[in-house]
Design an enzyme around this catalytic site. Structure first.
Site, PDB file in Angstrom:
ATOM      1  N   GLY A   1     -40.009 -15.507 -67.343  1.00 40.99           N
ATOM      2  CA  GLY A   1     -39.233 -15.253 -68.431  1.00 40.99           C
ATOM      3  C   GLY A   1     -39.856 -15.935 -69.692  1.00 40.99           C
ATOM      4  N   HIS A   2     -40.834 -16.682 -69.460  1.00 43.90           N
ATOM      5  CA  HIS A   2     -41.592 -17.535 -70.313  1.00 43.90           C
ATOM      6  C   HIS A   2     -43.219 -17.468 -70.599  1.00 43.90           C
ATOM      7  CE1 HIS A   2     -42.841 -21.605 -72.434  1.00 43.90           C
ATOM      8  NE2 HIS A   2     -41.471 -21.181 -73.077  1.00 43.90           N
ATOM      9  N   PHE A   3     -43.654 -16.272 -70.946  1.00 45.08           N
ATOM     10  CA  PHE A   3     -43.142 -15.191 -71.763  1.00 45.08           C
ATOM     11  C   PHE A   3     -43.707 -13.897 -70.862  1.00 45.08           C
ATOM     12  CE2 PHE A   3     -43.327 -18.376 -74.976  1.00 45.08           C
ATOM     13  CZ  PHE A   3     -41.963 -18.466 -75.197  1.00 45.08           C
TER      14      PHE A   3
ATOM     15  N   VAL B   1     -46.741 -18.487 -70.729  1.00 45.53           N
ATOM     16  CA  VAL B   1     -47.258 -20.048 -71.171  1.00 45.53           C
ATOM     17  C   VAL B   1     -46.330 -20.927 -70.232  1.00 45.53           C
ATOM     18  CG1 VAL B   1     -47.388 -21.656 -73.158  1.00 45.53           C
ATOM     19  CG2 VAL B   1     -47.737 -19.014 -73.441  1.00 45.53           C
TER      20      VAL B   1
END
Length: 140
Positions: free
Chosen positions: A47-49, A54
């Site tokens: 989810g990041h990203f 990252v």
């Protein structure tokens, strides 16, 4: 040098929140140097990203804190205790940490008085400073 199993014998963190793979240098209660091999399979990258993974800055700070905790909790007077954040000061992020990077974290205790203290943490990738912060901690 400490491997993952030896680290887990010292600090209470476990997967997926154990963010240190090995300790390369350590002066008990004073300083430590730890390594995190950042893999694309890290759960936070989902989810990041998704299109541009990252490592979250807060997890870099947490990883530095875990390196410091290994040094502190290796001291007999703190064995079996739990390290908690008391604060994070002057955090700066200078470079992205992405899959394939090897994060090298250096933490030096600048002040320890009883169960409270301050550590200076710096994180590098390929010798380039990517994050730094003053870590305030309490040992319970």
């Amino acid at each position: 040098m400490l491997n993952t199993k030896e680290i887990m014998d010292i600090i209470p963190h476990r997967q997926p929140f154990l963010l240190v793979d090995r300790i390369e240098e350590m002066e008990v209660g004073k300083r430590a140097v730890g390594i995190k091999c950042v893999s694309y399979n890290e759960p936070f990258f989902a989810g990041h990203f998704p299109d541009q993974p990252v490592m979250p800055g807060v997890l870099i700070i947490e990883a530095m804190a875990q390196v410091g905790a290994v040094s502190l909790l290796s001291d007999d007077k703190y064995k079996g205790k739990t390290p908690l954040f008391g604060g994070i000061k002057n955090a700066k992020f200078r470079r992205k940490v992405v899959p394939g990077d090897v994060l090298r974290m250096e933490v030096e205790m600048t002040r320890v008085r009883g169960p409270l203290g301050i550590g200076e943490g710096k994180a590098y990738v390929d010798g380039e400073l990517c994050a730094q912060a003053e870590l305030v901690f309490a040992i319970q």
